[in-house]
Design an enzyme around this catalytic site. Structure first.
Site, PDB file in Angstrom:
ATOM      1  N   SER A 200       0.844  -1.195   0.000  1.00 14.72           N
ATOM      2  CA  SER A 200       0.000   0.000   0.000  1.00 14.72           C
ATOM      3  C   SER A 200       0.881   1.248   0.000  1.00 14.72           C
ATOM      4  O   SER A 200       2.094   1.177   0.173  1.00 14.72           O
ATOM      5  CB  SER A 200      -0.875   0.008   1.248  1.00 14.72           C
ATOM      6  OG  SER A 200      -0.047   0.197   2.388  1.00 14.72           O
ATOM      7  N   LYS A 201       0.229   2.361  -0.163  1.00 11.57           N
ATOM      8  CA  LYS A 201       0.923   3.647  -0.131  1.00 11.57           C
ATOM      9  C   LYS A 201       1.617   3.806   1.229  1.00 11.57           C
ATOM     10  O   LYS A 201       2.730   4.309   1.309  1.00 11.57           O
ATOM     11  CB  LYS A 201      -0.144   4.728  -0.351  1.00 11.57           C
ATOM     12  CG  LYS A 201       0.315   6.132  -0.397  1.00 11.57           C
ATOM     13  CD  LYS A 201       0.596   6.567  -1.827  1.00 11.57           C
ATOM     14  CE  LYS A 201       1.340   7.886  -1.875  1.00 11.57           C
ATOM     15  NZ  LYS A 201       2.564   7.947  -1.095  1.00 11.57           N
ATOM     16  N   ARG A 202       0.907   3.367   2.265  1.00  7.81           N
ATOM     17  CA  ARG A 202       1.460   3.487   3.618  1.00  7.81           C
ATOM     18  C   ARG A 202       2.728   2.643   3.773  1.00  7.81           C
ATOM     19  O   ARG A 202       3.718   3.085   4.334  1.00  7.81           O
ATOM     20  CB  ARG A 202       0.395   3.071   4.633  1.00  7.81           C
ATOM     21  CG  ARG A 202       0.476   3.875   5.908  1.00  7.81           C
ATOM     22  CD  ARG A 202      -0.614   3.506   6.896  1.00  7.81           C
ATOM     23  NE  ARG A 202      -0.005   3.032   8.114  1.00  7.81           N
ATOM     24  CZ  ARG A 202      -0.048   1.787   8.541  1.00  7.81           C
ATOM     25  NH1 ARG A 202      -0.698   0.873   7.851  1.00  7.81           N
ATOM     26  NH2 ARG A 202       0.541   1.443   9.671  1.00  7.81           N
TER      27      ARG A 202
END
Ligand code: GLU
Length: 502
Positions: free
Chosen positions: A257-259
């Site tokens: 994910s982006k995170r």
């Protein structure tokens, strides 16, 4: 029937973000296949989704590919016999092909307004049905539809998906994929602004550019049968299709994910090519790492140069199953490829990293250090960390670190002043003579090598970890070693001073 002729592969990124290892690996495999067969590797920019366009991303894609050494034979910047290679510059062509499908009865004009489609989707959501076009305009009389188009009414062109039977799409590494035609939507091929959708543009371009092998991410498996339908509707030979494995988080659980990506970056790890470059990874290592995420040669060999890969790559050994991203592997490969570089080349590549850390050095300045740092680098960024002090007039001494293992400030001071005396008198100043003196003193002072060398190391480098001590001192030169030892002695003296009465 499949596409004949010399091998032609393509990388067809959308300029919607920075080049990441997913895209770069597709490009790598496509490049390898073309080079191996003496064919062509094409770069095509798929920029028909104007809303998702990210300025600068096209440049980033090209720079990233070039840095990796994946030079293309035809592309937007260099042209070629099947250009233009940017889809936005091919707009008129797609309408022609969409119209051709209408004429052949495989597509139709649709005049439904965005409001009607939104209501339809809402209704389907409510009834828990999959979002689908309901075919209202499919039933229009073709003549009437044509008149409305000619009168300038806003419209799209939709694929007329067959309603009966099944379609079987063949992927080289996944085998046959069969779906029921009734599950295929009447996808939009041409949008109301005249731009094609990805589905139409990719099929038309792969055909016109004579692509023989389409390698792309497994995220395209869902619409793969639609593409097969389009080839058949046009009556064109299909390319060989290969849907590559997806990447998972290092834990192997779920997509990145982006995170996750933000967390990696804090640790100077990344899935973006531009970051890996900045963090001191070699393109050779990144290629080696990416190549083995989804492919293997013999399950044993792990070191591959790009030339090795061109020679050894094979579609048959691609693995369809998802691959967990493993950054320790990347570090490992980076170390291997750093050690494989010629010293002059390593010096040249280290220069920008020293400069970024504030040392204005030339490759010639760095060359003498290479023999003592080459085996100790994981990334190029480690260079200035490990050896920046060579280019400093002064260093800081973390005072507590000057105290030898299981010793105190007083005994450390005494040991270091003995070292100072002996080294002051030393001539000539070489790795061997320095080693002789220091080993002699270990004996004489009854210390462990680790104790004495630890003190001297911090005194002459300011660090507990450094390149090998005797070589380091020889390269630093007598003047600097003595000066820095003197400063270290002063610091040890301060540490011994009784605390001032309060
Ligand atoms: N433009 C698509 C992408 O960015 C290309 C997919 C394909 O290779 O067909 O992923």
């Amino acid at each position: 029937m499949s596409q004949q002729g010399p091998v032609r592969t393509r990388f067809a990124p959308s300029p919607t973000g920075w080049l990441h290892i997913g895209g770069a690996r597709t490009a790598l495999y496509s490049f390898l296949l073309a080079r191996q067969a003496g064919g062509q590797f094409i770069l095509r920019i798929e920029d028909t989704d104007r809303k998702r366009y990210v300025p600068g991303s096209e440049e980033d894609l090209m720079e990233g590919l070039r840095w990796l050494g994946l030079e293309w034979d035809e592309g937007p910047d260099k042209g070629g016999p099947y250009g233009p290679y940017r889809q936005s510059e091919r707009k008129a062509l797609y309408r022609r092909y969409a119209e051709e499908l209408v004429a052949r009865g495989h597509a139709y004009y649709c005049f439904c307004t965005p409001e009607r489609l939104a209501r339809l989707r809402e209704e389907q959501r409510r009834r828990k049905l999959p979002p689908r076009y309901d075919g209202l305009c499919r039933r229009l009389d073709p003549e009437e539809a044509r008149r409305r188009v000619e009168a300038g009414e806003s419209h799209v062109i939709r694929f007329k998906a067959p309603r009966e039977g099944t379609v079987t799409a063949h992927d080289l590494i996944r085998g046959d994929i069969t779906v029921a035609n009734k599950d295929i939507d009447d996808y939009i091929l041409l949008k109301s602004d005249g731009y094609p959708t990805y589905h139409l543009a990719v099929v038309v371009d792969d055909h016109l550019m004579k692509i023989t092998h389409v390698l792309r991410g497994a995220e395209w498996l869902g619409t793969f049968p639609l593409h097969v339908h389009l080839y058949r509707a046009f009556g064109w030979p299909e390319p060989i299709w290969v849907h590559l494995s997806t990447f998972l988080k290092p834990s192997g659980k779920g997509k990145i994910s982006k995170r996750d990506a933000d967390i990696f970056r804090k640790d100077h790890k990344s899935v973006l090519i531009r970051d890996l470059r900045e963090f001191g990874y070699l393109p050779e290592a990144v290629n080696n790492w990416m190549a083995l995420m989804g492919w293997s040669y013999d399950d044993r060999t792990e070191f591959f140069t790009l030339d090795d890969l061109i020679e050894k790559f094979s579609l048959e050994r691609l693995k369809p199953s998802p691959a967990a991203v493993n950054f320790s592997k990347l570090d490992h490969f980076n170390g291997l490829h750093i050690r494989a570089l010629a010293p002059e080349e390593l010096a040249r590549r280290l220069v920008p990293f020293f400069q970024k850390a504030g040392y204005s050095v030339t490759p010639e300045d760095l060359l003498p250090l290479i023999p003592i740092i080459q085996t100790r680098l994981t990334t190029l960024e480690d260079g200035p960390q490990l050896a920046g002090f060579f280019f400093q007039e002064d260093i800081e001494h973390p005072e507590q670190d000057l105290i030898g293992d299981k010793m105190d400030a007083a005994s450390s001071y005494q040991a270091l002043s003995k070292v100072y005396q002996r080294l002051e008198a030393l001539d000539p100043w070489t790795t061997e003579t320095i080693e002789q003196v220091l080993r002699g003193l270990v004996e004489e002072l009854g210390l462990k090598p680790r104790q004495l060398f630890g003190i001297v190391r911090v005194a002459v480098t300011g660090r507990r970890v450094s390149p090998p001590l005797f070589e380091t001192m020889a390269l630093l030169g007598k003047e600097r070693c003595l000066r820095w030892m003197k400063q270290a002695l002063a610091a040890l003296e301060r540490l011994q001073a009784p605390a001032s009465p309060s």
